[in-house]
Design a protein around this motif. Structure first.
Motif, mmCIF file in Angstrom:
data_model
loop_
_atom_site.group_PDB
_atom_site.id
_atom_site.type_symbol
_atom_site.label_atom_id
_atom_site.label_comp_id
_atom_site.label_asym_id
_atom_site.label_seq_id
_atom_site.Cartn_x
_atom_site.Cartn_y
_atom_site.Cartn_z
ATOM 1 N N ALA A 46 38.422 32.214 46.007
ATOM 2 C CA ALA A 46 37.384 32.808 45.286
ATOM 3 C C ALA A 46 37.301 34.174 45.152
ATOM 4 O O ALA A 46 36.836 34.732 43.984
ATOM 5 C CB ALA A 46 35.925 31.923 45.954
ATOM 6 N N LYS A 47 37.655 34.878 46.088
ATOM 7 C CA LYS A 47 37.712 36.231 46.035
ATOM 8 C C LYS A 47 38.597 36.903 45.037
ATOM 9 O O LYS A 47 38.371 37.710 43.955
ATOM 10 C CB LYS A 47 38.195 36.949 47.527
ATOM 11 C CG LYS A 47 38.184 38.464 47.423
ATOM 12 C CD LYS A 47 38.566 38.979 48.867
ATOM 13 C CE LYS A 47 38.455 40.341 48.913
ATOM 14 N NZ LYS A 47 39.048 40.801 50.342
ATOM 15 N N SER A 48 39.893 36.333 44.819
ATOM 16 C CA SER A 48 40.671 36.517 43.690
ATOM 17 C C SER A 48 40.205 36.239 42.204
ATOM 18 O O SER A 48 40.181 36.920 41.322
ATOM 19 C CB SER A 48 42.182 35.813 44.064
ATOM 20 O OG SER A 48 42.745 36.266 45.174
ATOM 21 N N ARG A 53 37.917 38.310 36.825
ATOM 22 C CA ARG A 53 36.659 38.548 35.991
ATOM 23 C C ARG A 53 37.000 39.846 34.952
ATOM 24 O O ARG A 53 36.278 40.076 33.945
ATOM 25 C CB ARG A 53 35.193 38.659 36.560
ATOM 26 C CG ARG A 53 34.794 37.289 37.223
ATOM 27 C CD ARG A 53 33.394 37.360 37.726
ATOM 28 N NE ARG A 53 33.389 36.104 38.485
ATOM 29 C CZ ARG A 53 32.716 35.049 38.035
ATOM 30 N NH1 ARG A 53 32.351 35.039 36.807
ATOM 31 N NH2 ARG A 53 32.155 34.144 38.779
ATOM 32 N N CYS A 54 37.546 40.774 35.976
ATOM 33 C CA CYS A 54 37.840 42.003 35.275
ATOM 34 C C CYS A 54 39.073 42.209 34.387
ATOM 35 O O CYS A 54 39.339 43.309 33.767
ATOM 36 C CB CYS A 54 38.109 43.123 36.376
ATOM 37 S SG CYS A 54 36.250 43.288 37.423
ATOM 38 N N VAL A 55 40.198 41.279 34.324
ATOM 39 C CA VAL A 55 41.224 41.166 33.545
ATOM 40 C C VAL A 55 40.882 41.515 32.150
ATOM 41 O O VAL A 55 41.287 42.622 31.368
ATOM 42 C CB VAL A 55 41.988 39.900 33.688
ATOM 43 C CG1 VAL A 55 43.079 39.946 32.844
ATOM 44 C CG2 VAL A 55 42.274 39.607 35.295
ATOM 45 N N GLY A 60 36.832 36.736 31.647
ATOM 46 C CA GLY A 60 35.474 36.839 32.401
ATOM 47 C C GLY A 60 34.448 35.817 31.741
ATOM 48 O O GLY A 60 33.864 34.937 32.733
ATOM 49 N N SER A 61 34.723 35.551 30.384
ATOM 50 C CA SER A 61 33.878 34.447 29.930
ATOM 51 C C SER A 61 34.463 33.178 30.449
ATOM 52 O O SER A 61 33.569 32.261 30.684
ATOM 53 C CB SER A 61 34.067 34.509 28.329
ATOM 54 O OG SER A 61 33.485 33.312 27.823
#
Length: 391
Positions: A46-48, A53-55, A60-61
């Motif tokens: 989950a952390k990865s 989301r920032c890629v 992110g969507s």
């Protein structure tokens, strides 16, 4: 897994795109197919996933879509982890680890002020933080896997100077999270998350009671915790129905009640149970046996007591350590964990059917040696935005 076009209308299904370079030469660029993106993300912790989301806005969507977050959560339920919390120098640290032998703990998030933490529910915890500058207590819902937080409104009470107990609970039918506050005397406060404007409601139990410590468990939408009846001074087990917000009380089976006060309340195959050793929730090399008290019938207040004798070589494997009950695993193993971070850090599993004991070394928390550790079973990674968790 197959992801159809109508489920992801915002993302192109084309795997190849042609563009013209400034010198007029055709160039081909390839996109990763959406099916493959889904499969990649579902295999990440989950952390990865949160970092992904920032890629790009596209990623992110995609990660925020409810169909993806539900699928990730479903897979996480079948691969639960251990969750560890540890305090050091005024900070609270979170770690997670697979429940396997000789695994390595992943550092999740930390908070800069000393906090009290609830038992995790669906990957979320409730933190109670004391703010020294304002002399206030702030309550925060946190996702340790993603670092997301939601500040809760301050309750308006007249409980100044009294110890307030926090119970973070979940009702599985309506899928509602709630927070129950009690000062241990008369009235209680309840906050339902996901109801628009958050506001506290006052409820009064039919039996005023005093809460001694936060040994509690929420099973199938019912919260259980030990307390003392203020009118009779008898020990009781309180049952709070999260849906109806009504209280009931276990008063008739003193052996079970005493075990609930002395030991640790757990979920045993969907039933309320307690683990206790020598009238304590602690086991060490001097422990000879473990008692498991299982509440068979809440209405008729019937219970069963099981006694399990530890093998003679138990004292050799645990050494001089002191361990607390964590709970029962899905494979029916009692789990024990140290009170303090030690090097090496071992957790123990006692198989009650095979009468065997195994230990697992958890690496990665050595910097917190000597500090208090809380261990939780069946932690589920959750990548849902908090707005979706409470909708």
């Amino acid at each position: 897994m197959s992801v159809t076009e109508d489920r992801l209308p915002i993302i192109s299904r084309r795997s190849k795109r042609t563009k013209i370079s400034p010198n007029g030469v055709e160039e081909n660029s390839f996109q990763i197919p959406i099916d493959l993106v889904f499969e990649i993300l579902l295999r990440l912790p989950a952390k990865s996933v949160a970092a992904c989301r920032c890629v790009s806005k596209l990623w992110g969507s995609l990660i925020s879509r409810q169909d993806f977050t539900e699928l990730f959560f479903t897979k996480s339920v079948h691969r639960p982890k251990l969750l560890f919390t540890c305090r050091k120098d005024g900070k609270l640290f979170f770690f997670s680890s697979p429940p396997d032998e000789n695994s390595s703990a992943d550092s999740l998030v930390s908070f800069s002020s000393s906090c009290r933490v609830s038992r995790p529910i669906n990957g979320l915890v409730c933190l109670e933080r004391d703010v020294k500058k304002t002399n206030e207590t702030v309550r925060v819902i946190c996702n340790p896997s993603t670092g997301q937080c939601l500040n809760l409104p301050k309750p308006t009470t007249t409980w100044s100077g009294l110890r307030i107990h926090n119970f973070f609970v979940y009702e599985p039918i309506e899928k509602q999270f709630k927070l129950l506050l009690s000062c241990g005397i008369h009235e209680h406060l309840v906050l339902t998350l996901g109801t628009g404007e958050l506001s506290w409601r006052v409820i009064e139990p039919s039996k005023p009671h005093c809460i001694h410590r936060l040994s509690n468990i929420c099973i199938n939408g019912v919260l259980y915790y030990p307390a003392t009846d203020m009118s009779s001074t008898d020990d009781i087990i309180v049952c709070f129905d999260v849906s109806s917000e009504k209280f009931r009380f276990i008063t008739a089976i003193q052996g079970f009640i005493q075990a609930g006060h002395d030991g640790v309340l757990i979920n045993y195959n969907g039933k309320l149970a307690s683990l206790v050793s020598k009238r304590s929730r602690i086991v060490d090399r001097r422990s000879k046996s473990i008692e498991l008290w299982v509440l068979q019938d809440v209405e008729n207040q019937e219970c069963i007591k099981h006694t399990y004798v530890l093998p003679t070589w138990w004292q050799d494997i645990v050494g001089t350590g002191c361990y607390t009950f964590v709970g029962v695993t899905r494979s029916k193993e009692f789990m024990f964990s140290p009170w303090y971070q030690t090097v090496p850090f071992y957790v123990f599993y006692f198989n009650i059917e095979k009468q065997t004991i195994r230990r697992a070394a958890i690496r990665g928390m050595e910097a917190l040696q000597g500090h208090t550790v809380l261990t939780f079973l069946d932690h589920v990674e959750n990548v849902k935005p908090l707005s979706l968790c409470f909708s």
